[in-house]
Scaffold this motif. Structure first.
Motif, PDB file in Angstrom:
ATOM      1  N   MET A  18       0.667  -1.332  -0.099  1.00 17.61           N
ATOM      2  CA  MET A  18       0.017  -0.070   0.036  1.00 17.61           C
ATOM      3  C   MET A  18       1.128   1.139   0.118  1.00 17.61           C
ATOM      4  O   MET A  18       0.550   2.271  -0.986  1.00 17.61           O
ATOM      5  CB  MET A  18      -0.987  -0.159   1.171  1.00 17.61           C
ATOM      6  CG  MET A  18      -1.845   1.090   1.196  1.00 17.61           C
ATOM      7  SD  MET A  18      -2.924   1.232  -0.126  1.00 17.61           S
ATOM      8  CE  MET A  18      -4.239   0.092   0.141  1.00 17.61           C
ATOM      9  N   ALA A  19       2.248   1.265   0.771  1.00 16.73           N
ATOM     10  CA  ALA A  19       2.755   2.498   0.820  1.00 16.73           C
ATOM     11  C   ALA A  19       3.584   2.483  -0.464  1.00 16.73           C
ATOM     12  O   ALA A  19       3.314   3.754  -0.931  1.00 16.73           O
ATOM     13  CB  ALA A  19       3.860   2.155   1.960  1.00 16.73           C
ATOM     14  N   LEU A  23       3.126   5.909  -3.094  1.00 15.64           N
ATOM     15  CA  LEU A  23       4.198   6.765  -3.328  1.00 15.64           C
ATOM     16  C   LEU A  23       4.064   7.536  -4.697  1.00 15.64           C
ATOM     17  O   LEU A  23       4.210   8.901  -4.679  1.00 15.64           O
ATOM     18  CB  LEU A  23       5.346   6.142  -3.299  1.00 15.64           C
ATOM     19  CG  LEU A  23       6.126   6.283  -1.797  1.00 15.64           C
ATOM     20  CD1 LEU A  23       7.264   5.396  -1.675  1.00 15.64           C
ATOM     21  CD2 LEU A  23       6.738   7.757  -1.449  1.00 15.64           C
ATOM     22  N   PRO A  24       3.568   6.941  -5.747  1.00 15.43           N
ATOM     23  CA  PRO A  24       3.654   7.657  -7.049  1.00 15.43           C
ATOM     24  C   PRO A  24       2.310   8.657  -6.870  1.00 15.43           C
ATOM     25  O   PRO A  24       2.372   9.466  -7.784  1.00 15.43           O
ATOM     26  CB  PRO A  24       3.455   6.600  -8.182  1.00 15.43           C
ATOM     27  CG  PRO A  24       3.380   5.149  -7.390  1.00 15.43           C
ATOM     28  CD  PRO A  24       3.836   5.477  -5.878  1.00 15.43           C
ATOM     29  N   VAL A  25       1.311   8.105  -6.280  1.00 20.86           N
ATOM     30  CA  VAL A  25       0.133   9.197  -6.265  1.00 20.86           C
ATOM     31  C   VAL A  25       0.353  10.628  -5.472  1.00 20.86           C
ATOM     32  O   VAL A  25      -0.099  11.430  -6.013  1.00 20.86           O
ATOM     33  CB  VAL A  25      -0.587   8.288  -5.384  1.00 20.86           C
ATOM     34  CG1 VAL A  25      -2.342   9.361  -5.106  1.00 20.86           C
ATOM     35  CG2 VAL A  25      -1.361   6.992  -6.120  1.00 20.86           C
ATOM     36  N   HIS A  92       8.140  10.756   2.621  1.00 16.86           N
ATOM     37  CA  HIS A  92       9.026  10.234   3.307  1.00 16.86           C
ATOM     38  C   HIS A  92       8.777   9.072   4.173  1.00 16.86           C
ATOM     39  O   HIS A  92       9.382   8.027   4.527  1.00 16.86           O
ATOM     40  CB  HIS A  92      10.070  11.529   4.162  1.00 16.86           C
ATOM     41  CG  HIS A  92      11.102  10.849   5.054  1.00 16.86           C
ATOM     42  ND1 HIS A  92      12.217  10.070   4.620  1.00 16.86           N
ATOM     43  CD2 HIS A  92      11.083  10.906   6.503  1.00 16.86           C
ATOM     44  CE1 HIS A  92      12.803   9.910   5.585  1.00 16.86           C
ATOM     45  NE2 HIS A  92      12.268  10.192   6.953  1.00 16.86           N
ATOM     46  N   VAL A  93       7.560   9.443   4.921  1.00 17.08           N
ATOM     47  CA  VAL A  93       7.010   8.458   5.903  1.00 17.08           C
ATOM     48  C   VAL A  93       6.305   7.271   4.996  1.00 17.08           C
ATOM     49  O   VAL A  93       6.991   6.098   5.503  1.00 17.08           O
ATOM     50  CB  VAL A  93       5.895   9.101   6.577  1.00 17.08           C
ATOM     51  CG1 VAL A  93       4.893   7.935   7.320  1.00 17.08           C
ATOM     52  CG2 VAL A  93       6.511  10.105   7.520  1.00 17.08           C
ATOM     53  N   GLY A 100       9.674  -1.080   5.529  1.00 13.80           N
ATOM     54  CA  GLY A 100       9.361  -1.830   6.488  1.00 13.80           C
ATOM     55  C   GLY A 100       9.488  -1.408   7.922  1.00 13.80           C
ATOM     56  O   GLY A 100       9.608  -2.089   9.066  1.00 13.80           O
ATOM     57  N   VAL A 101       9.714  -0.120   7.909  1.00 11.78           N
ATOM     58  CA  VAL A 101       9.941   0.768   9.305  1.00 11.78           C
ATOM     59  C   VAL A 101       8.490   1.183   9.668  1.00 11.78           C
ATOM     60  O   VAL A 101       7.622   1.752   9.055  1.00 11.78           O
ATOM     61  CB  VAL A 101      10.674   1.725   9.067  1.00 11.78           C
ATOM     62  CG1 VAL A 101      10.652   2.619  10.373  1.00 11.78           C
ATOM     63  CG2 VAL A 101      11.923   1.439   8.477  1.00 11.78           C
ATOM     64  N   LEU A 102       8.095   0.612  10.739  1.00 14.11           N
ATOM     65  CA  LEU A 102       6.734   1.023  11.288  1.00 14.11           C
ATOM     66  C   LEU A 102       6.459   1.953  12.596  1.00 14.11           C
ATOM     67  O   LEU A 102       6.373   3.034  12.808  1.00 14.11           O
ATOM     68  CB  LEU A 102       5.702  -0.106  11.438  1.00 14.11           C
ATOM     69  CG  LEU A 102       5.277  -0.794  10.124  1.00 14.11           C
ATOM     70  CD1 LEU A 102       4.303  -2.042  10.490  1.00 14.11           C
ATOM     71  CD2 LEU A 102       4.358   0.069   9.395  1.00 14.11           C
ATOM     72  N   PHE A 103       7.262   1.129  13.704  1.00 14.06           N
ATOM     73  CA  PHE A 103       6.988   1.758  15.041  1.00 14.06           C
ATOM     74  C   PHE A 103       8.688   2.302  15.523  1.00 14.06           C
ATOM     75  O   PHE A 103       9.264   1.854  15.828  1.00 14.06           O
ATOM     76  CB  PHE A 103       6.736   0.727  16.195  1.00 14.06           C
ATOM     77  CG  PHE A 103       5.558   0.218  15.759  1.00 14.06           C
ATOM     78  CD1 PHE A 103       4.353   1.004  16.057  1.00 14.06           C
ATOM     79  CD2 PHE A 103       5.114  -1.104  15.431  1.00 14.06           C
ATOM     80  CE1 PHE A 103       2.843   0.698  15.871  1.00 14.06           C
ATOM     81  CE2 PHE A 103       3.680  -1.765  15.116  1.00 14.06           C
ATOM     82  CZ  PHE A 103       2.484  -0.712  15.281  1.00 14.06           C
TER      83      PHE A 103
END
Length: 186
Positions: A18-19, A23-25, A92-93, A100-103
């Motif tokens: 989903m991320a 990104l392109p959107v 960036h988020v 794979g970075v979440l918390f």
């Protein structure tokens, strides 16, 4: 235990997909946001000076100085710049989540920064609307108009959304800190 790990991996893959899709959107949104918003402002203020007289605030006999047009353009481009900063931070988020970075503190900081940029964009838009009659009418033969109160639900919504993004980032940061503190007790 094996089913839980499989489920977590599948969930993480969905989140990453989903991320990646968003990104392109966001990139396309950035292009349209800058092109449409900034182009319209620059066209009105500088590129097509005759459009200035289409405003209900400008007197037909007013001689508009170039510096006044530049002030107008800057006032209206500030919300665009703040909005772009917020969108870049959101990208960036999304990129961190895609990796794979979440918390993580970076995600929390990104939410807070995006929230500040979003709220600032809405606030600066209110300010631009507030000052527009004053700036456009500066050179009217019968004198300039005062600044006018202006409320736009779009800008107000940006301020509220920005505050909520900031709040989510702050809550996330505090949750990460609490989790780290609790790791020492287990």
């Amino acid at each position: 235990m094996l089913n839980m790990n499989f489920f977590r991996e599948r969930q993480m893959q969905r989140i990453q997909r989903m991320a990646t899709a968003l990104l392109p959107v966001m990139g396309v949104f950035c292009l349209f946001y800058v092109f449409v918003t900034a182009q319209n402002t620059l066209d009105f203020a500088i590129l097509s000076p005759e459009r200035w007289y289409d405003s209900r605030f400008a007197h037909p006999a007013a001689q508009i100085a170039q510096q006044t047009r530049i002030v107008y353009a800057v006032i209206w481009l500030l919300p665009v710049a703040a909005g772009l900063a917020a969108v870049f931070m959101a990208m960036h988020v999304l990129n961190l989540v895609r990796q794979g970075v979440l918390f993580d503190e970076r995600i929390a900081r990104g939410f807070r920064f995006a929230g500040i940029g979003t709220a600032l964009s809405g606030g600066l838009d209110h300010l631009a609307h507030f000052l527009s009659p004053l700036i456009i009418s500066w050179h009217n033969p019968d004198g300039g108009l005062p600044a006018r109160f202006y409320f736009n639900s779009d800008s107000g919504g940006l301020i509220l959304c920005g505050a909520m993004f900031w709040l989510v980032g702050w809550i996330m940061r505090e949750a990460i800190r609490i989790a780290r503190d609790n790791e020492g007790f287990i």
